[in-house]
Design a protein around this motif. Structure first.
Motif, PDB file in Angstrom:
ATOM      1  N   VAL A   1       0.870  -1.356  -0.046  1.00 56.12           N
ATOM      2  CA  VAL A   1       0.058  -0.046   0.064  1.00 56.12           C
ATOM      3  C   VAL A   1       0.893   1.199   0.155  1.00 56.12           C
ATOM      4  O   VAL A   1       1.850   1.240   0.622  1.00 56.12           O
ATOM      5  CB  VAL A   1      -1.093   0.309   1.349  1.00 56.12           C
ATOM      6  N   GLY A   2       0.434   2.331  -0.625  1.00 53.73           N
ATOM      7  CA  GLY A   2       1.507   3.411  -0.724  1.00 53.73           C
ATOM      8  C   GLY A   2       1.021   4.208  -2.077  1.00 53.73           C
ATOM      9  O   GLY A   2      -0.222   4.278  -2.218  1.00 53.73           O
ATOM     10  N   GLY A   3       2.059   5.018  -2.726  1.00 49.34           N
ATOM     11  CA  GLY A   3       1.893   5.973  -3.880  1.00 49.34           C
ATOM     12  C   GLY A   3       2.470   5.047  -4.913  1.00 49.34           C
ATOM     13  O   GLY A   3       1.830   3.755  -5.195  1.00 49.34           O
ATOM     14  N   ALA A   4       3.097   5.762  -5.737  1.00 42.27           N
ATOM     15  CA  ALA A   4       3.710   5.278  -7.056  1.00 42.27           C
ATOM     16  C   ALA A   4       4.487   3.931  -6.651  1.00 42.27           C
ATOM     17  O   ALA A   4       5.161   3.976  -5.605  1.00 42.27           O
ATOM     18  CB  ALA A   4       4.533   6.197  -7.542  1.00 42.27           C
ATOM     19  N   GLY A   5       4.516   3.085  -7.660  1.00 45.77           N
ATOM     20  CA  GLY A   5       5.417   1.959  -7.451  1.00 45.77           C
ATOM     21  C   GLY A   5       4.798   0.657  -6.927  1.00 45.77           C
ATOM     22  O   GLY A   5       5.370  -0.470  -6.906  1.00 45.77           O
ATOM     23  N   VAL A   6       3.710   0.701  -6.294  1.00 41.94           N
ATOM     24  CA  VAL A   6       2.957  -0.469  -5.496  1.00 41.94           C
ATOM     25  C   VAL A   6       2.530  -1.488  -6.673  1.00 41.94           C
ATOM     26  O   VAL A   6       2.980  -2.540  -6.481  1.00 41.94           O
ATOM     27  CB  VAL A   6       1.979   0.158  -4.831  1.00 41.94           C
ATOM     28  N   ASP A   7       2.297  -0.830  -7.698  1.00 41.59           N
ATOM     29  CA  ASP A   7       1.739  -1.780  -8.857  1.00 41.59           C
ATOM     30  C   ASP A   7       3.121  -2.833  -9.386  1.00 41.59           C
ATOM     31  O   ASP A   7       2.857  -3.994  -9.351  1.00 41.59           O
ATOM     32  CB  ASP A   7       1.053  -1.123  -9.909  1.00 41.59           C
ATOM     33  N   LYS A   8       4.075  -1.993  -9.533  1.00 35.81           N
ATOM     34  CA  LYS A   8       5.203  -2.782 -10.000  1.00 35.81           C
ATOM     35  C   LYS A   8       5.621  -3.819  -9.193  1.00 35.81           C
ATOM     36  O   LYS A   8       5.998  -4.863  -9.488  1.00 35.81           O
ATOM     37  CB  LYS A   8       6.277  -1.751 -10.283  1.00 35.81           C
ATOM     38  N   ARG A   9       5.601  -3.430  -7.747  1.00 32.52           N
ATOM     39  CA  ARG A   9       6.196  -4.438  -6.865  1.00 32.52           C
ATOM     40  C   ARG A   9       5.379  -5.681  -6.664  1.00 32.52           C
ATOM     41  O   ARG A   9       5.618  -6.877  -6.614  1.00 32.52           O
ATOM     42  CB  ARG A   9       6.496  -3.772  -5.536  1.00 32.52           C
ATOM     43  N   ILE A  10       4.030  -5.384  -6.810  1.00 31.50           N
ATOM     44  CA  ILE A  10       3.010  -6.683  -6.436  1.00 31.50           C
ATOM     45  C   ILE A  10       3.209  -7.392  -7.721  1.00 31.50           C
ATOM     46  O   ILE A  10       2.992  -8.417  -7.751  1.00 31.50           O
ATOM     47  CB  ILE A  10       1.655  -6.121  -6.250  1.00 31.50           C
ATOM     48  N   ASP A  11       3.246  -6.717  -9.047  1.00 28.80           N
ATOM     49  CA  ASP A  11       3.552  -7.604 -10.306  1.00 28.80           C
ATOM     50  C   ASP A  11       4.639  -8.364 -10.300  1.00 28.80           C
ATOM     51  O   ASP A  11       4.555  -9.534 -10.532  1.00 28.80           O
ATOM     52  CB  ASP A  11       3.424  -6.639 -11.608  1.00 28.80           C
ATOM     53  N   VAL A  12       5.850  -7.761  -9.710  1.00 27.74           N
ATOM     54  CA  VAL A  12       6.927  -8.681  -9.571  1.00 27.74           C
ATOM     55  C   VAL A  12       6.709  -9.918  -8.779  1.00 27.74           C
ATOM     56  O   VAL A  12       7.064 -10.977  -8.860  1.00 27.74           O
ATOM     57  CB  VAL A  12       8.154  -7.719  -9.125  1.00 27.74           C
ATOM     58  N   LEU A  13       6.009  -9.445  -7.560  1.00 22.61           N
ATOM     59  CA  LEU A  13       6.067 -10.600  -6.531  1.00 22.61           C
ATOM     60  C   LEU A  13       4.782 -11.820  -7.209  1.00 22.61           C
ATOM     61  O   LEU A  13       4.959 -12.743  -6.669  1.00 22.61           O
ATOM     62  CB  LEU A  13       5.493 -10.061  -5.169  1.00 22.61           C
ATOM     63  N   ALA A  14       3.958 -11.187  -8.094  1.00 18.41           N
ATOM     64  CA  ALA A  14       3.114 -12.056  -8.542  1.00 18.41           C
ATOM     65  C   ALA A  14       3.716 -13.139  -9.399  1.00 18.41           C
ATOM     66  O   ALA A  14       3.411 -14.164  -9.421  1.00 18.41           O
ATOM     67  CB  ALA A  14       1.902 -11.391  -9.221  1.00 18.41           C
ATOM     68  N   VAL A  15       4.730 -12.854 -10.238  1.00 16.14           N
ATOM     69  CA  VAL A  15       5.510 -13.309 -11.053  1.00 16.14           C
ATOM     70  C   VAL A  15       6.309 -14.496 -10.225  1.00 16.14           C
ATOM     71  O   VAL A  15       6.417 -15.556 -10.451  1.00 16.14           O
ATOM     72  CB  VAL A  15       6.557 -12.874 -12.039  1.00 16.14           C
ATOM     73  N   ALA A  16       6.947 -13.921  -9.128  1.00 18.02           N
ATOM     74  CA  ALA A  16       7.843 -14.795  -8.220  1.00 18.02           C
ATOM     75  C   ALA A  16       6.803 -15.997  -7.737  1.00 18.02           C
ATOM     76  O   ALA A  16       7.286 -16.982  -7.522  1.00 18.02           O
ATOM     77  CB  ALA A  16       8.171 -13.970  -7.195  1.00 18.02           C
ATOM     78  N   LEU A  17       5.472 -15.472  -7.213  1.00  9.48           N
ATOM     79  CA  LEU A  17       4.858 -16.473  -6.789  1.00  9.48           C
ATOM     80  C   LEU A  17       4.317 -17.741  -7.673  1.00  9.48           C
ATOM     81  O   LEU A  17       4.484 -18.821  -7.445  1.00  9.48           O
ATOM     82  CB  LEU A  17       3.480 -15.900  -6.130  1.00  9.48           C
ATOM     83  N   GLN A  18       4.145 -17.055  -8.937  1.00  5.96           N
ATOM     84  CA  GLN A  18       3.528 -17.953  -9.853  1.00  5.96           C
ATOM     85  C   GLN A  18       4.752 -18.990 -10.376  1.00  5.96           C
ATOM     86  O   GLN A  18       4.612 -20.173 -10.732  1.00  5.96           O
ATOM     87  CB  GLN A  18       3.132 -17.172 -11.220  1.00  5.96           C
ATOM     88  N   ALA A  19       5.999 -18.386 -10.219  1.00  2.42           N
ATOM     89  CA  ALA A  19       7.194 -19.182 -10.587  1.00  2.42           C
ATOM     90  C   ALA A  19       7.785 -20.049  -9.390  1.00  2.42           C
ATOM     91  O   ALA A  19       8.983 -20.462  -9.478  1.00  2.42           O
ATOM     92  CB  ALA A  19       8.491 -18.228 -11.084  1.00  2.42           C
ATOM     93  N   SER A  20       7.080 -20.043  -8.372  1.00  2.00           N
ATOM     94  CA  SER A  20       7.512 -20.771  -7.102  1.00  2.00           C
ATOM     95  C   SER A  20       8.942 -20.311  -6.560  1.00  2.00           C
ATOM     96  O   SER A  20       9.721 -21.100  -6.174  1.00  2.00           O
ATOM     97  CB  SER A  20       7.552 -22.289  -7.565  1.00  2.00           C
ATOM     98  N   LEU A  21       9.129 -18.914  -6.780  1.00  2.00           N
ATOM     99  CA  LEU A  21      10.317 -18.507  -6.271  1.00  2.00           C
ATOM    100  C   LEU A  21      10.368 -18.498  -4.804  1.00  2.00           C
ATOM    101  O   LEU A  21       9.467 -18.457  -4.174  1.00  2.00           O
ATOM    102  CB  LEU A  21      10.687 -17.163  -6.975  1.00  2.00           C
ATOM    103  N   THR A  22      11.640 -18.027  -4.347  1.00  2.29           N
ATOM    104  CA  THR A  22      11.878 -18.030  -2.661  1.00  2.29           C
ATOM    105  C   THR A  22      12.389 -16.705  -2.647  1.00  2.29           C
ATOM    106  O   THR A  22      12.634 -15.990  -3.359  1.00  2.29           O
ATOM    107  CB  THR A  22      12.880 -18.816  -2.354  1.00  2.29           C
TER     108      THR A  22
END
Ligand code: FAD
Length: 550
Positions: free
Chosen positions: A393-414
């Motif tokens: 939650v916050g201002g600019a850049g929240v979308d980018k970080r959640i999208d990166v983490l969405a990819v990490a989750l989908q790719a089973s990253l640690t």
């Protein structure tokens, strides 16, 4: 191949277009109950508030254009009333002419979506009480505002409810938001919603949590909303955003299997219990990507992708759907909140072990003008460090970080992968150590044992006599501006010279503003034989749990 598709918006239109790309010869007919196909449901609230000024911008395409480009037979105002699975026909009601006819199929794709819930409360059908699903709904809501509504009650603080609140405020309407749960945005963890609650209050929205509408009564000026607490709220406009229910009647009547929450059961190929009938979008039960359990997740991205996959399978490509992560985002005035994967509460409900970190970085290098802060929470498996979910939650850049983490989750990253992630950096875009790397460093440090960490809410839950010694290592100015009650201030730069003041007979809980100086102080103390742990995310995390206004 004769392919019939029920529903012509997100899932249905995607399926139809994909089907045509795969087969020039197929006969493809799309049936849509409403007057429009492929409209922008997600844009509707912004037509009310102003950012989308022209109604036609919400019409992504028209039946004529779908006919011209994709040779699709699109029949609007056509409601599919029944499926005869033996005869492989559907019964269609032409809502303009009032006649009914049958259409045969080789394959059928159901994409009827979900319908907004209208709880059976007294007075629910009074004029002035709306739900929002399509253009006609937003036309009615907009007309009420254009005609001078000054007071609105929005029932339900989910994604759509909040978008409506923002747009009503933009129109100068005084809004009361009523939510049954003790937090807004119930899919997220409560503390992560604190900044948005503060934003709503700053914008003059009255937020009533743990409250519910029990009934509605007509008044001279509009409607009175009767609340459980006994209070009556006057309004000219009431919008219900209390969730959606899968449109499963066709499927149920045809004897297709549905899950306990009413979602049509599909296999990994999005095939229903009848191999000639597929189903996609809000009407289906999906597999939760993290837990593997059946779930109901009404989101546009999954519906669109499922439409493509169903069409692929109809035309013989064996493509499976991976499940839904629930990656979602909403803007509220100048704030953004987003999530992917499991929340802490869903992990607790499932009895799953996890660890978590909070960090409070800026979206880009602090020395470059315009940096905006965010709070990021990462949930991961205790031993493997596998990412389970994230919220920001916050201002600019929240979308980018959640999208990166969405990819990490989908790719089973640690979390160890997050430490190593190489992300684009220049000062106006990020930091040499991106928030994603930082979350990885903190989480991996916990697993390696370098960084003993305490959760602030666990510390606060202890009776005062059992709490660790709270050591605030910020500057005296920061300490004076607000601190955790009971804490003692020794700035980190003075700590080595003042070690004698730190008790050795009880555990020490160190904290700073965001966790970084606390980590350093923890390392200093531990190397001097003092049992110290850092409060994750520091004072800023404390403020998520204990808002300054509470
Ligand atoms: P829909 O898009 O609802 O389409 C189903 C269509 O089928 C409907 O038009 C309906 O009339 C038609 N239909 C139903 N039954 C029949 C029948 N028997 N015969 C003929 N036609 C029938 N999701 C996001 O991910 N992000 C967002 O920002 C977002 N914002 C949203 C804002 C609003 C106001 C709304 C309402 C939804 C929003 N969503 C958002 C959710 C998203 O729009 C849905 O998840 C998505 O549209 C679901 O696609 P679908 O094809 O399953 O259903």
């Amino acid at each position: 191949m004769k392919l019939l598709i029920v529903g012509g918006v997100a899932g249905g239109a995607s399926a139809a277009a994909r089907a045509r790309r795969l087969s020039e010869n197929a006969q493809i007919i799309v049936f849509e109950r409403g007057p429009d196909v492929s409209f922008a449901n997600c844009g509707l609230p912004y037509y009310l508030g102003g950012p989308i000024a022209q109604r036609e911008k919400l019409l992504i395409t028209t039946p004529e254009r779908l006919q011209a480009r994709f040779a699709l037979d699109v029949r609007t105002r056509s409601s599919v009333e029944a499926i005869d699975r033996q005869a492989k026909t559907i019964r269609v009601r032409d809502l303009v002419e009032g006649r009914e006819y049958e259409e045969s199929y080789d394959k059928l794709i159901l994409a009827p979506g979900a319908t907004p819930i209208r709880p059976p409360l007294p007075g629910i059908d009074l004029p002035g009480i709306f739900t929002l699903r399509n253009l006609q709904d937003i036309d009615r809501i907009k007309a009420a505002v254009d005609q001078g509504a000054t007071q609105a009650v929005v029932v339900g603080a989910g994604f759509i409810g909040l978008e409506l609140v923002e747009n009503l405020v933009h129109r100068g309407v005084a809004v009361t938001l009523v939510e049954l749960q003790d937090q807004i945005l119930p899919p997220l963890d409560k503390e992560m919603t604190t900044p948005l609650l503060e934003t709503l209050q700053a914008k003059g929205v009255r937020v009533l949590l743990g409250e519910s509408a029990e009934g509605f009564a007509p008044t001279e000026a509009g409607v009175s909303v009767q609340l459980k607490s006994g209070e009556r709220l006057p309004a000219q406009l009431v919008i219900l955003g209390v969730g959606v229910r899968p449109e499963n009647k066709l499927a149920v009547d045809a004897g297709l299997e549905v899950g306990p929450r009413g979602g049509v059961r599909v296999d990994a190929f999005l095939r229903t219990s009848d191999p000639d009938i597929y189903a996609v979008g809000d009407c289906i039960e999906v597999r939760d990507y993290v837990s593997g359990a059946p779930a109901q997740v009404p989101l546009a991205g999954p519906a669109n992708r499922q439409g493509r996959i169903a069409a692929d399978n109809v035309f013989g490509r064996a493509v499976t759907y991976r499940g839904t992560q629930g990656t979602a985002i909403v803007g509220l005035f100048d704030r953004t909140i987003a999530m992917t994967g499991a929340s802490e509460k869903s992990l607790k409900r499932a009895g799953r072990t996890f660890r978590k970190v909070y960090i409070h970085p800026a979206n880009h290098a602090g020395y470059y003008p315009g940096a905006e802060g965010m709070s990021l929470k990462l949930l991961f498996e205790p031993d493997s460090g596998k990412v389970l979910g994230a919220q920001a939650v916050g201002g600019a850049g929240v979308d980018k970080r959640i999208d990166v983490l969405a990819v990490a989750l989908q790719a089973s990253l640690t979390v160890f992968d997050l430490e190593e992630m190489e992300l684009a950096y220049a000062p106006q875009y990020g930091s040499a150590k991106d928030p994603i790397n930082m979350a990885g460093f903190v989480a991996a440090g916990m697993i390696r044992g370098d960084h003993p960490q305490l959760d602030v809410e666990a510390v606060l839950a202890l009776p005062p006599a059992e709490r660790p010694y709270l050591l605030d290592v910020r500057t005296p100015q920061e300490f004076a501006a607000g601190n955790i009650p009971g804490a003692v201030n020794i700035p980190v730069d003075d700590l080595r010279g003042r070690l004698a003041e730190v008790p050795r007979d009880r555990p020490i809980a160190v904290y700073c503003q965001v966790g970084q100086r606390g980590y350093l102080a923890t390392r200093v103390l531990r190397q001097h034989g003092i049992e110290a742990s850092n409060i994750g995310g520091g004072y800023k995390t404390y403020r998520l749990f204990e808002p300054a206004t509470s």
